[in-house]
Scaffold this motif. Structure first.
Motif, PDB file in Angstrom:
ATOM      1  N   ARG A 102      -3.786  -4.783   5.825  1.00  0.00           N
ATOM      2  CA  ARG A 102      -5.213  -5.021   6.059  1.00  0.00           C
ATOM      3  C   ARG A 102      -5.458  -6.436   6.599  1.00  0.00           C
ATOM      4  O   ARG A 102      -6.282  -6.640   7.486  1.00  0.00           O
TER       5      ARG A 102
ATOM      6  N   HIS B 175      -4.300  -6.583  10.226  1.00  0.00           N
ATOM      7  CA  HIS B 175      -5.291  -5.898  11.067  1.00  0.00           C
ATOM      8  C   HIS B 175      -6.508  -6.777  11.298  1.00  0.00           C
ATOM      9  O   HIS B 175      -7.022  -6.866  12.414  1.00  0.00           O
TER      10      HIS B 175
ATOM     11  N   ASP C 281      -1.114   7.724   3.141  1.00  0.00           N
ATOM     12  CA  ASP C 281      -2.509   7.756   3.582  1.00  0.00           C
ATOM     13  C   ASP C 281      -2.916   6.389   4.120  1.00  0.00           C
ATOM     14  O   ASP C 281      -2.702   5.362   3.477  1.00  0.00           O
ATOM     15  N   TYR C 282      -3.504   6.371   5.308  1.00  0.00           N
ATOM     16  CA  TYR C 282      -3.934   5.131   5.948  1.00  0.00           C
ATOM     17  C   TYR C 282      -4.954   4.374   5.096  1.00  0.00           C
ATOM     18  O   TYR C 282      -4.973   3.146   5.084  1.00  0.00           O
ATOM     19  N   LYS C 283      -5.766   5.089   4.355  1.00  0.00           N
ATOM     20  CA  LYS C 283      -6.785   4.455   3.515  1.00  0.00           C
ATOM     21  C   LYS C 283      -6.185   3.697   2.334  1.00  0.00           C
ATOM     22  O   LYS C 283      -6.854   2.890   1.715  1.00  0.00           O
ATOM     23  N   GLN C 284      -4.916   3.938   2.034  1.00  0.00           N
ATOM     24  CA  GLN C 284      -4.265   3.280   0.907  1.00  0.00           C
ATOM     25  C   GLN C 284      -3.433   2.076   1.341  1.00  0.00           C
ATOM     26  O   GLN C 284      -2.516   1.671   0.649  1.00  0.00           O
ATOM     27  N   ARG C 285      -3.789   1.492   2.489  1.00  0.00           N
ATOM     28  CA  ARG C 285      -3.069   0.304   2.957  1.00  0.00           C
ATOM     29  C   ARG C 285      -3.245  -0.826   1.952  1.00  0.00           C
ATOM     30  O   ARG C 285      -4.261  -0.946   1.302  1.00  0.00           O
TER      31      ARG C 285
ATOM     32  N   GLY D  94       0.797  -1.213   0.000  1.00  0.00           N
ATOM     33  CA  GLY D  94       0.000   0.000   0.000  1.00  0.00           C
ATOM     34  C   GLY D  94       0.830   1.263   0.000  1.00  0.00           C
ATOM     35  O   GLY D  94       2.052   1.233  -0.033  1.00  0.00           O
TER      36      GLY D  94
END
Length: 68
Positions: free
Chosen positions: A50, A53, A41-45, A37
């Protein structure tokens, strides 16, 4: 991407099964980005963070359920 490619594999990890997620393709196709990722940006992991997590969240939920 996680739901489409690896969600079922991640679910089986806590059942004791081994799982491998493999990125295969031409040089420059985005395999590393897909797996790890973006860093900005955390949203682009990617799939790896993922998946980790999700495993940790499932482990926490199981431990919490046993404690109650």
């Amino acid at each position: 991407m996680l739901q489409a490619c690896a969600d079922d594999l991640v679910d089986t990890v806590l059942d004791g099964c081994n799982a491998t997620i493999l990125a295969y393709g031409q040089t420059g196709a985005g395999k590393t980005y897909t797996m790890t990722g973006g860093k900005a940006d955390y949203k682009q992991r990617g799939l790896i963070p993922r998946s980790i997590h999700k495993v940790q969240a499932m482990k926490h939920a199981l431990l919490h359920a046993r404690a109650t």
